[in-house]
Design a protein around this motif. Structure first.
Motif, mmCIF file in Angstrom:
data_model
loop_
_atom_site.group_PDB
_atom_site.id
_atom_site.type_symbol
_atom_site.label_atom_id
_atom_site.label_comp_id
_atom_site.label_asym_id
_atom_site.label_seq_id
_atom_site.Cartn_x
_atom_site.Cartn_y
_atom_site.Cartn_z
ATOM 1 N N ASN A 50 18.482 -81.322 -66.299
ATOM 2 C CA ASN A 50 18.324 -82.108 -64.806
ATOM 3 C C ASN A 50 17.085 -83.132 -65.118
ATOM 4 O OD1 ASN A 50 16.935 -79.288 -65.079
ATOM 5 N ND2 ASN A 50 15.484 -80.620 -63.654
ATOM 6 N N VAL A 51 17.097 -83.974 -64.025
ATOM 7 C CA VAL A 51 15.954 -85.026 -64.053
ATOM 8 C C VAL A 51 14.903 -84.371 -63.289
ATOM 9 C CG1 VAL A 51 17.567 -87.289 -63.830
ATOM 10 C CG2 VAL A 51 16.736 -85.850 -61.686
ATOM 11 N N TRP A 96 11.750 -89.707 -75.366
ATOM 12 C CA TRP A 96 13.009 -89.412 -74.641
ATOM 13 C C TRP A 96 13.727 -88.588 -75.346
ATOM 14 C CZ3 TRP A 96 18.296 -91.531 -75.006
ATOM 15 C CH2 TRP A 96 19.027 -91.402 -73.708
ATOM 16 N N ASP A 97 14.106 -87.592 -74.688
ATOM 17 C CA ASP A 97 15.000 -86.484 -75.074
ATOM 18 C C ASP A 97 16.474 -86.884 -74.828
ATOM 19 O OD1 ASP A 97 16.505 -84.048 -75.317
ATOM 20 O OD2 ASP A 97 14.872 -82.821 -74.640
ATOM 21 N N THR A 98 17.095 -86.986 -76.052
ATOM 22 C CA THR A 98 18.509 -87.724 -75.740
ATOM 23 C C THR A 98 19.619 -86.704 -75.170
ATOM 24 O OG1 THR A 98 18.865 -87.236 -77.942
ATOM 25 C CG2 THR A 98 18.327 -89.235 -77.613
ATOM 26 N N THR A 99 19.297 -85.408 -75.393
ATOM 27 C CA THR A 99 20.306 -84.289 -74.982
ATOM 28 C C THR A 99 19.887 -84.303 -73.300
ATOM 29 O OG1 THR A 99 20.121 -83.516 -76.959
ATOM 30 C CG2 THR A 99 21.087 -81.911 -75.137
ATOM 31 N N ARG A 100 18.546 -83.861 -73.008
ATOM 32 C CA ARG A 100 18.060 -83.537 -71.524
ATOM 33 C C ARG A 100 18.166 -84.875 -70.833
ATOM 34 N NH1 ARG A 100 13.594 -80.017 -70.824
ATOM 35 N NH2 ARG A 100 14.860 -79.524 -69.117
ATOM 36 N N ARG A 101 18.061 -86.007 -71.456
ATOM 37 C CA ARG A 101 17.924 -87.179 -70.751
ATOM 38 C C ARG A 101 16.771 -87.589 -69.983
ATOM 39 N NH1 ARG A 101 22.372 -89.586 -72.509
ATOM 40 N NH2 ARG A 101 21.736 -91.493 -71.478
ATOM 41 N N ARG A 102 15.705 -87.039 -70.469
ATOM 42 C CA ARG A 102 14.355 -87.324 -69.732
ATOM 43 C C ARG A 102 13.090 -87.386 -70.791
ATOM 44 N NH1 ARG A 102 13.550 -81.778 -66.340
ATOM 45 N NH2 ARG A 102 11.257 -82.047 -66.818
ATOM 46 N N ALA A 108 12.196 -91.710 -58.014
ATOM 47 C CA ALA A 108 13.276 -91.292 -58.182
ATOM 48 C C ALA A 108 14.175 -92.323 -58.980
ATOM 49 C CB ALA A 108 14.065 -91.284 -56.654
ATOM 50 N N ARG A 109 13.741 -93.617 -58.677
ATOM 51 C CA ARG A 109 14.314 -94.730 -59.531
ATOM 52 C C ARG A 109 13.969 -94.781 -60.865
ATOM 53 N NH1 ARG A 109 12.489 -99.262 -61.668
ATOM 54 N NH2 ARG A 109 13.678 -100.969 -61.997
ATOM 55 N N ARG A 110 12.586 -94.478 -61.330
ATOM 56 C CA ARG A 110 12.187 -94.114 -62.581
ATOM 57 C C ARG A 110 13.064 -93.161 -63.260
ATOM 58 N NH1 ARG A 110 7.915 -96.527 -65.092
ATOM 59 N NH2 ARG A 110 7.276 -95.283 -66.874
ATOM 60 N N ASP A 111 13.301 -91.930 -62.715
ATOM 61 C CA ASP A 111 13.961 -90.661 -63.498
ATOM 62 C C ASP A 111 15.427 -91.345 -63.533
ATOM 63 O OD1 ASP A 111 11.688 -89.370 -63.218
ATOM 64 O OD2 ASP A 111 12.555 -87.842 -61.944
ATOM 65 N N ALA A 112 15.884 -92.249 -62.521
ATOM 66 C CA ALA A 112 17.272 -92.501 -62.713
ATOM 67 C C ALA A 112 17.452 -93.417 -64.003
ATOM 68 C CB ALA A 112 17.703 -93.270 -61.544
#
Lengths: 214, 74
Positions: free
Chosen positions: A54-55, A181-187, A128-132
């Protein structure tokens, strides 16, 4: 899940109902997406805290309606753009299955768009925009690779541009540092979903009251 | 009956729907919202329990009443 937490806490009865309905829609969408992944041969991931991708915006329950609105108006839009890119790509299972999802998400976008006009909180919208943007990922990475193969109909630049266009937000924060950046968890930031929510998602509370075999 | 609202100005919308193409549209309820977008989102969220083939909303202000219950036909 976070939408559902607001189904009796939104500022109006209509917004309560919309929060519940959008939460139910998104549970349905998750089921379709997991079903599609399984059909495409993706192995199931173990249900443990570190596997939740999750983000960070969803890590903790939102304490303010403006946080809900920013999630609805920004994050929901970002997820929908990715679904649109998959539905417009060359994977037949996704092309046929995701269309209904886009129809339903249209109403989420209307809800978020209208509420953003009233209760725009610059800090929540920017977070929210940054997380997206982090979730979409860096240029020249997996998303652009999938775009190159035709699996996604849009690449990173197009997704970013469409999101900013829809949200109408001018980015104010510093450039994203992709080193962690975690490529799997995308965060980028560590951490994860809170324990109480995790327990609900994994059905731990139910298991406590209904032992196996009962 | 008054409603406490967070929006400065809201209007009421009547919601119409039908289950098959053959049956006429019928009023299934109403929603209150500050703009058409939110009214559409609310109508769909609130009245989507049936498998409607069509749903539409109309601002109540756009409805022209010819006469009301109890009034003699003009």
């Amino acid at each position: 899940m976070r939408y559902a937490e607001w189904c009796i806490a939104a500022p109006t009865l209509e917004a309560d109902i919309a929060a519940a309905a959008m939460g139910l829609d998104d549970i349905g969408h998750s089921r379709v997406l997991y079903g599609s992944l399984r059909e495409l041969g993706t192995p199931d991931v173990p249900d443990e805290p570190s596997s939740y991708a999750n983000v960070p915006y969803l890590d903790r329950p939102w304490t303010d309606w403006t946080a809900f609105v920013a999630a609805n108006g920004v994050l929901d839009n970002a997820f929908t753009l990715m679904i649109e890119a998959l539905a417009g790509g060359n994977v037949e299972v996704l092309r046929s299955r995701l269309k209904k999802m886009l129809q339903e998400e249209r109403y989420h976008a209307m809800h978020g768009h209208s509420w953003l006009r009233e209760s725009r909180s610059a800090a929540a919208v920017e977070q929210a925009r940054r997380d997206a943007m982090v979730w979409i990922g860096p240029e020249g990475d997996d998303v652009d690779d999938l775009h190159g193969k035709g699996i996604l109909s849009m690449g990173v630049r197009e997704l970013r541009r469409r999101l900013d266009e829809q949200v109408g937000a001018a980015p104010t924060s510093s450039p994203i540092d992709w080193k962690a950046w975690d490529t799997t968890r995308r965060r980028i930031s560590p951490g994860g979903i809170d324990e109480l929510t995790l327990g609900v998602l994994q059905g731990l509370a139910e298991k406590r009251y209904m032992p196996a075999g009962a | 009956m008054g409603f406490v609202r967070v929006h400065d100005e809201v209007q009421e919308y009547e919601v119409f729907a039908r289950k098959t193409r053959l049956e006429p549209l019928r009023q299934v309820g109403a929603v209150v919202a500050p703009d058409d977008e939110l009214a559409m989102a609310y109508a769909r969220a609130t009245y989507d329990e049936e498998r409607w083939v069509e749903m539409m909303i109309v601002p109540k202000a756009a409805v022209i009443q010819l006469w009301a219950p109890g009034e003699a036909e003009a």
